[in-house]
Scaffold this active site. Structure first.
Site, short mmCIF file in Angstrom:
data_model
loop_
_atom_site.label_atom_id
_atom_site.label_comp_id
_atom_site.label_asym_id
_atom_site.label_seq_id
_atom_site.Cartn_x
_atom_site.Cartn_y
_atom_site.Cartn_z
N HIS A 250 0.88 -1.16 0.00
CA HIS A 250 0.00 0.00 0.00
C HIS A 250 0.93 1.22 0.00
O HIS A 250 2.01 1.16 0.59
CB HIS A 250 -0.83 0.11 1.28
CG HIS A 250 -1.72 -1.04 1.58
ND1 HIS A 250 -1.29 -2.17 2.20
CD2 HIS A 250 -3.06 -1.20 1.41
CE1 HIS A 250 -2.31 -3.00 2.38
NE2 HIS A 250 -3.40 -2.44 1.91
N ASP B 267 2.40 2.01 3.34
CA ASP B 267 3.34 1.04 3.93
C ASP B 267 4.76 1.41 3.57
O ASP B 267 5.68 1.19 4.35
CB ASP B 267 3.18 -0.39 3.37
CG ASP B 267 1.79 -0.92 3.40
OD1 ASP B 267 1.04 -0.54 4.29
OD2 ASP B 267 1.47 -1.75 2.52
N GLU C 16 -10.75 -7.15 -4.20
CA GLU C 16 -10.53 -8.20 -3.19
C GLU C 16 -11.77 -8.28 -2.31
O GLU C 16 -11.98 -7.43 -1.44
CB GLU C 16 -9.29 -7.83 -2.37
CG GLU C 16 -8.92 -8.88 -1.34
CD GLU C 16 -7.66 -8.50 -0.56
OE1 GLU C 16 -6.71 -7.96 -1.16
OE2 GLU C 16 -7.65 -8.75 0.65
N HIS D 103 -11.00 -14.03 4.11
CA HIS D 103 -12.21 -13.28 3.73
C HIS D 103 -13.31 -14.24 3.29
O HIS D 103 -14.50 -14.01 3.55
CB HIS D 103 -11.91 -12.30 2.60
CG HIS D 103 -10.92 -11.23 2.97
ND1 HIS D 103 -10.51 -10.27 2.08
CD2 HIS D 103 -10.27 -10.97 4.13
CE1 HIS D 103 -9.64 -9.45 2.68
NE2 HIS D 103 -9.48 -9.87 3.92
N ASP E 142 -4.63 -13.83 -1.98
CA ASP E 142 -4.04 -13.43 -0.71
C ASP E 142 -4.12 -14.65 0.20
O ASP E 142 -5.21 -15.04 0.65
CB ASP E 142 -4.79 -12.25 -0.08
CG ASP E 142 -4.19 -10.91 -0.50
OD1 ASP E 142 -3.34 -10.90 -1.41
OD2 ASP E 142 -4.58 -9.88 0.08
N ASP F 144 -10.86 -11.46 11.09
CA ASP F 144 -9.82 -11.68 10.10
C ASP F 144 -8.47 -11.80 10.81
O ASP F 144 -7.77 -10.82 11.00
CB ASP F 144 -9.84 -10.45 9.17
CG ASP F 144 -9.08 -10.65 7.88
OD1 ASP F 144 -8.70 -11.79 7.60
OD2 ASP F 144 -8.89 -9.66 7.16
C1 XUL Z 1 -7.53 -6.50 4.63
C2 XUL Z 1 -6.76 -6.95 3.47
C3 XUL Z 1 -5.87 -5.93 2.84
C4 XUL Z 1 -5.81 -6.02 1.35
C5 XUL Z 1 -5.04 -4.92 0.69
O1 XUL Z 1 -8.34 -7.50 5.17
O2 XUL Z 1 -6.81 -8.09 3.08
O3 XUL Z 1 -4.60 -6.07 3.39
O4 XUL Z 1 -5.24 -7.22 0.96
O5 XUL Z 1 -5.55 -3.68 0.98
CO CO Z 2 -5.81 -9.11 1.60
#
Ligand code: XUL
Ligand code: CO
Length: 436
Positions: A99, A102, A230, A269, A294, A305
């Site tokens: 990001h 980051d 996502e 997720h 991810d 999460d």
């Molecule tokens: C949050 C998440 C984020 C995204 C990128 O749950 O998964 O880290 O992957 O913004």
């Molecule tokens: Co993510």
């Protein structure tokens, strides 16, 4: 100077090894189905969890010092680059994801944040030279700063929308500058807490407008990579708009974004949405939206999460089965959006977590190919639908059947004969392959 002095380059030592700093299953160059393992898996390091997260939780301070021996925020940001590249080189990870916030600290003004970002992007670029390390995807953090408390693209405040768009512009430019082939929209606070204060129709239309602007801008700059959404059903908002794969696909199609967007599917997720990881991947695959992963896992006893490193081989196998059946990764890969537990506070723990996660997915890849080569499961499924190959089934499939023709058929043939679903038999095959 080394940030990870306790281990060198992590080698593959095989299943018999008891060396914690060695791969037991991930043999990067081993050819599987004509391709080295590393190219099937395309592992990526998440900048945020790996280099930034200090493990603060609502009950206590962080347990990991993320200053890297520096005090000035820009010096810390540069030290993170050095640490990140040392980490990736030692682990043999060839991709990373970030990001904007980051990699570079936010300044007092947008202009200052932009300047910081570009200084670090240039630094990362110089570090990438002479390495095999590439950017998998970039994104903008549109959820951390208090200005985004009502959302970003879905904010009720037009100035916040504008700020988010400006951040996205720079994050796209940074992604392009670093040669990235992916740009992610994770709907951080794109959702709502209560309908009592929410105009859902405006929010969704605006969210799509923001995505369209991003596509138009990036394409005008020659970006030919993928955009990803996502999906996540909840957290931080009570109801996230990007609920799950099916919801997001409907959204992308409604707004004509389906030509540019695919999905970045995160295991935890999926769990939060009440689905399995492989369900979300299957929905993406059969609709042509499979993009990137991810990798992580949740805790079956917790409803949030937890972003744990994946160690469940069965799930990894079922996920890699979907990846293989999708034709493998093109622009996407496996990003470890995962963090160590708060008491695992040493940098060694982070390396051990990656080794475990990479071994889990390596084993998942091997086992998924074994399931496919074995063919008992696939052939069962093929056979299960064979009635659609000829006769009345073929008429249904090719669109010649009507309610009248099917009634006429049923009057003639009477009660249908149905067969067993054989779930337990199929599960026993999977168990046999996983544990042999
Ligand atoms: C949050 C998440 C984020 C995204 C990128 O749950 O998964 O880290 O992957 O913004
Ligand atoms: Co993510």
């Amino acid at each position: 100077m080394s940030y990870f002095p306790n281990f060198g380059k992590i080698q593959y030592e095989g299943q018999g090894s008891k060396n914690p700093f060695a791969f037991k299953f991930y043999d990067a160059e081993r050819i599987i189905n004509g391709k080295p393992m590393k190219d099937h898996l395309k592992f990526a390091m998440s900048w945020w969890h790996t280099l930034c997260a200090n493990m603060t939780d609502p009950f206590g301070q962080g347990t990991i010092d993320r200053t890297y021996g520096k005090t000035d925020p820009m010096d810390i940001a540069k030290a993170k680059v050095d640490a990140g590249f040392e980490f990736m080189e030692k682990l043999g990870i060839e991709y990373f994801c970030f990001h904007d916030v980051d990699i570079a600290p936010e300044g007092k003004t947008f202009a200052e944040s932009k300047k910081n970002l570009w200084e670090i992007v240039d630094y990362i670029k110089s570090k990438m030279e002479g390495t095999n390390i590439e950017l998998l995807w970039g994104t903008a953090n549109l959820f951390g700063n208090p200005r985004y408390m009502h959302g970003a693209g879905t904010s009720c405040e037009a100035d916040v929308f504008a700020y988010a768009a400006s951040q996205i512009k720079n994050a796209i430019d940074a992604t392009i500058a670093l040669g990235g082939k992916g740009y992610v929209f994770w709907g951080g606070r794109e959702g709502y807490e209560t309908l009592l204060n929410t105009n859902m129709a405006i929010e969704l239309d605006n969210y799509a407008r923001l995505m369209k602007m991003a596509v138009n801008y990036a394409r005008s700059k020659g970006y030919d990579g993928d955009f990803y959404v996502e999906p996540k059903p909840k957290e931080p908002t009570k109801h996230q708009y990007d609920f799950d794969s099916a919801t997001v696909i409907g959204f992308l199609r409604k707004y004509g974004l389906d030509g540019d967007f695919k999905l970045n599917i995160e295991a935890n997720h999926a769990t939060l949405a009440g689905h399995t990881f492989e369900h979300e991947l299957r929905v993406a695959r059969i609709n042509g939206f499979f993009g990137s992963i991810d990798a992580n896992q949740g805790d079956e006893h917790l409803g949030w999460d937890t972003d744990q490193f994946p160690c469940d081989v069965k799930t990894a196998t079922c996920a890699m089965y979907e990846v293989i059946k999708s034709g493998g990764f093109t622009n996407g890969g496996i990003n470890f959006d995962a963090k160590v537990r708060r008491p695992s506070f040493t940098f060694d723990d982070i390396a051990l977590a990656y080794i475990s996660g990479m071994d889990t997915f390596a084993l998942g890849l091997i086992k998924a190919f074994e399931v496919i080569d074995d063919d008992r499961i696939d052939s069962f499924v093929r056979d299960r639908y064979k009635s659609y190959k000829s006769g009345i089934g073929a008429d249904i499939m090719n669109g010649t059947a009507t309610l009248e023709s099917l009634e006429e058929y049923t009057l003639k043939t009477g009660e249908p004969k149905v067969s067993s679903g054989k779930q337990e038999y199929l599960e026993s095959i999977l168990t046999q392959i996983l544990y042999r």
